[in-house]
Motif scaffolding. Structure first.
Motif, PDB file in Angstrom:
ATOM      1  N   MET A 293       0.822  -1.211   0.000  1.00 30.68           N
ATOM      2  CA  MET A 293       0.000   0.000   0.000  1.00 30.68           C
ATOM      3  C   MET A 293       0.856   1.263   0.000  1.00 30.68           C
ATOM      4  O   MET A 293       0.644   2.182  -0.805  1.00 30.68           O
ATOM      5  CB  MET A 293      -0.926   0.001   1.211  1.00 30.68           C
ATOM      6  CG  MET A 293      -1.823   1.220   1.320  1.00 30.68           C
ATOM      7  SD  MET A 293      -2.621   1.331   2.934  1.00 30.68           S
ATOM      8  CE  MET A 293      -1.262   1.995   3.913  1.00 30.68           C
ATOM      9  N   LEU A 294       1.850   1.310   0.884  1.00 29.00           N
ATOM     10  CA  LEU A 294       2.702   2.491   0.966  1.00 29.00           C
ATOM     11  C   LEU A 294       3.484   2.695  -0.328  1.00 29.00           C
ATOM     12  O   LEU A 294       3.659   3.817  -0.802  1.00 29.00           O
ATOM     13  CB  LEU A 294       3.657   2.378   2.158  1.00 29.00           C
ATOM     14  CG  LEU A 294       3.015   2.369   3.552  1.00 29.00           C
ATOM     15  CD1 LEU A 294       4.100   2.267   4.619  1.00 29.00           C
ATOM     16  CD2 LEU A 294       2.150   3.595   3.791  1.00 29.00           C
ATOM     17  N   GLU A 295       3.965   1.596  -0.902  1.00 30.89           N
ATOM     18  CA  GLU A 295       4.767   1.685  -2.124  1.00 30.89           C
ATOM     19  C   GLU A 295       3.942   2.186  -3.305  1.00 30.89           C
ATOM     20  O   GLU A 295       4.408   3.020  -4.102  1.00 30.89           O
ATOM     21  CB  GLU A 295       5.366   0.319  -2.459  1.00 30.89           C
ATOM     22  CG  GLU A 295       6.201   0.320  -3.731  1.00 30.89           C
ATOM     23  CD  GLU A 295       6.715  -1.078  -4.066  1.00 30.89           C
ATOM     24  OE1 GLU A 295       7.330  -1.212  -5.153  1.00 30.89           O
ATOM     25  OE2 GLU A 295       6.506  -2.010  -3.272  1.00 30.89           O
ATOM     26  N   ARG A 296       2.692   1.727  -3.402  1.00 29.52           N
ATOM     27  CA  ARG A 296       1.902   2.008  -4.592  1.00 29.52           C
ATOM     28  C   ARG A 296       1.045   3.272  -4.486  1.00 29.52           C
ATOM     29  O   ARG A 296       0.467   3.702  -5.495  1.00 29.52           O
ATOM     30  CB  ARG A 296       1.013   0.793  -4.924  1.00 29.52           C
ATOM     31  CG  ARG A 296       1.798  -0.466  -5.229  1.00 29.52           C
ATOM     32  CD  ARG A 296       0.909  -1.615  -5.663  1.00 29.52           C
ATOM     33  NE  ARG A 296       0.284  -1.376  -6.958  1.00 29.52           N
ATOM     34  CZ  ARG A 296      -0.479  -2.283  -7.585  1.00 29.52           C
ATOM     35  NH1 ARG A 296      -0.668  -3.473  -7.043  1.00 29.52           N
ATOM     36  NH2 ARG A 296      -1.039  -1.989  -8.739  1.00 29.52           N
ATOM     37  N   THR A 297       0.946   3.857  -3.300  1.00 32.11           N
ATOM     38  CA  THR A 297       0.071   5.033  -3.135  1.00 32.11           C
ATOM     39  C   THR A 297       0.801   6.226  -2.536  1.00 32.11           C
ATOM     40  O   THR A 297       0.169   7.201  -2.135  1.00 32.11           O
ATOM     41  CB  THR A 297      -1.151   4.685  -2.269  1.00 32.11           C
ATOM     42  OG1 THR A 297      -0.723   4.281  -0.954  1.00 32.11           O
ATOM     43  CG2 THR A 297      -1.970   3.568  -2.890  1.00 32.11           C
ATOM     44  N   HIS A 298       2.114   6.169  -2.470  1.00 32.29           N
ATOM     45  CA  HIS A 298       2.920   7.293  -1.974  1.00 32.29           C
ATOM     46  C   HIS A 298       3.189   8.215  -3.150  1.00 32.29           C
ATOM     47  O   HIS A 298       4.117   7.993  -3.932  1.00 32.29           O
ATOM     48  CB  HIS A 298       4.227   6.772  -1.366  1.00 32.29           C
ATOM     49  CG  HIS A 298       5.124   7.841  -0.826  1.00 32.29           C
ATOM     50  ND1 HIS A 298       4.792   8.618   0.256  1.00 32.29           N
ATOM     51  CD2 HIS A 298       6.350   8.270  -1.232  1.00 32.29           C
ATOM     52  CE1 HIS A 298       5.778   9.474   0.517  1.00 32.29           C
ATOM     53  NE2 HIS A 298       6.731   9.291  -0.381  1.00 32.29           N
ATOM     54  N   ILE A 299       2.360   9.241  -3.317  1.00 33.46           N
ATOM     55  CA  ILE A 299       2.453  10.117  -4.483  1.00 33.46           C
ATOM     56  C   ILE A 299       2.805  11.531  -4.030  1.00 33.46           C
ATOM     57  O   ILE A 299       2.511  11.919  -2.894  1.00 33.46           O
ATOM     58  CB  ILE A 299       1.131  10.121  -5.286  1.00 33.46           C
ATOM     59  CG1 ILE A 299      -0.027  10.615  -4.424  1.00 33.46           C
ATOM     60  CG2 ILE A 299       0.845   8.729  -5.843  1.00 33.46           C
ATOM     61  CD1 ILE A 299      -1.343  10.766  -5.172  1.00 33.46           C
TER      62      ILE A 299
END
Length: 304
Positions: free
Chosen positions: A234-240
């Motif tokens: 989650m953190l990897e794919r939604t850290h924008i």
């Protein structure tokens, strides 16, 4: 049970002082949930000094949050803050300290239950959109649309396709919120396996906290590693850049609260909003006015 009586109302300074202290007592009552862990160390000078410093900083930061609230309302800002983390990570505790001195008409908390049958057929973000702020409001989400990336994924409440669609949609959804003028802050409260274990035991053995434990919470202990993997993805794919994640080290509850509050204040360009001086008008007295006595049958018994 006897409690100390308030001072004579003829001494207004003393009464105002007592009112101020009563407000501080509210903060102390909130801290009661931490007293058991402090009991072993409560007789040390270091512990007393640490506690005094904690309250000093808590009150200072809450004062700054009042200024932030005034700025949000005055500047017609729209702010969304997401609080995520494992069960018992301390999300609710920091939310309570943030909102304790604030106006609930300006700063609201959204803690949504599990979706009902109708909501499960809606666009996934639809029920969250209804809680987004209007101008001059700040909304704190106690868990959020990231349920899909966490509990729903781990517990099998969503399909693989729904899970992947969430990751395709959520960056665009959050970018759309930011483009519309909503400031989005996302906090993940991080605790260790051992700390969650201790906090769960504390809830099990404290009658005032047992309501906090649900079957889902207990199941999360069994699936600790699955939750860890889901969190990392989650953190990897939604850290924008438009809405980055901020990780709060939360093993120490008090430090986590202060660190989160201080960081939140740093993220928003708030400033003092000038207010005209408040003048209390004189009460109008009408000689024909007579205050009717309250029937004794309506009075709450004075047991204290």
């Amino acid at each position: 049970m006897l409690l100390p009586t308030l001072s004579d109302a003829s001494d207004p300074f003393q009464r105002l002082t007592e009112e101020l202290l009563d407000g501080y007592d509210e903060a102390i009552e909130l801290e009661a949930e931490d007293w058991p862990e402090l009991a072993h160390h409560a007789d040390t000078e270091a512990a007393r000094n640490a506690r005094r410093e904690y309250f000093r900083e808590l009150f200072r930061l809450q004062g700054e949050l009042v200024k932030l609230q005034d700025w949000v309302q005055h500047a017609r800002q729209k702010v969304v803050i997401l609080f995520e983390g494992r069960d018992a990570a301390g999300k609710g505790g920091v939310i309570k300290r943030i909102t304790q001195r604030l106006n609930p008409r300006v700063v609201r908390v959204a803690a949504l239950p599990a979706p009902n049958d109708r909501e499960r057929t809606q666009w996934y973000f639809q029920r969250y959109v209804a809680h987004l702020p209007a101008a001059g409001e700040m909304v704190l989400f106690d868990r959020s649309w990231y349920n899909r990336a966490g509990v729903e994924r781990v517990m099998g409440f969503c399909s693989d396709d729904e899970y992947e669609e969430f990751f395709r949609a959520v960056p665009e959804f959050e970018k759309m919120l930011v483009r519309s003028g909503i400031r989005v802050l996302k906090y993940w409260f991080s605790i260790t396996d051992e700390e969650q274990h201790l906090r769960f035991l504390g809830r099990i053995h404290d009658p005032l906290k047992q309501w906090k434990l649900s079957p889902m919470d207990l199941e999360s202990r069994v699936r600790w590693e699955a939750y860890t993997k889901a969190k990392e993805i989650m953190l990897e794919r939604t850290h924008i850049p438009e809405a980055p994640w901020w990780v709060v080290q939360a093993v120490d509850k008090k430090k986590a609260r202060l660190n989160c509050m201080a960081h939140l204040l740093d993220q928003l360009p708030y400033h003092d909003v000038p207010h005209p001086p408040v003048v209390l008008p004189e009460r109008v007295r009408n000689p024909e006015y007579f205050r009717q006595p309250v029937p004794s049958s309506m009075l709450v018994p004075e047991r204290y």
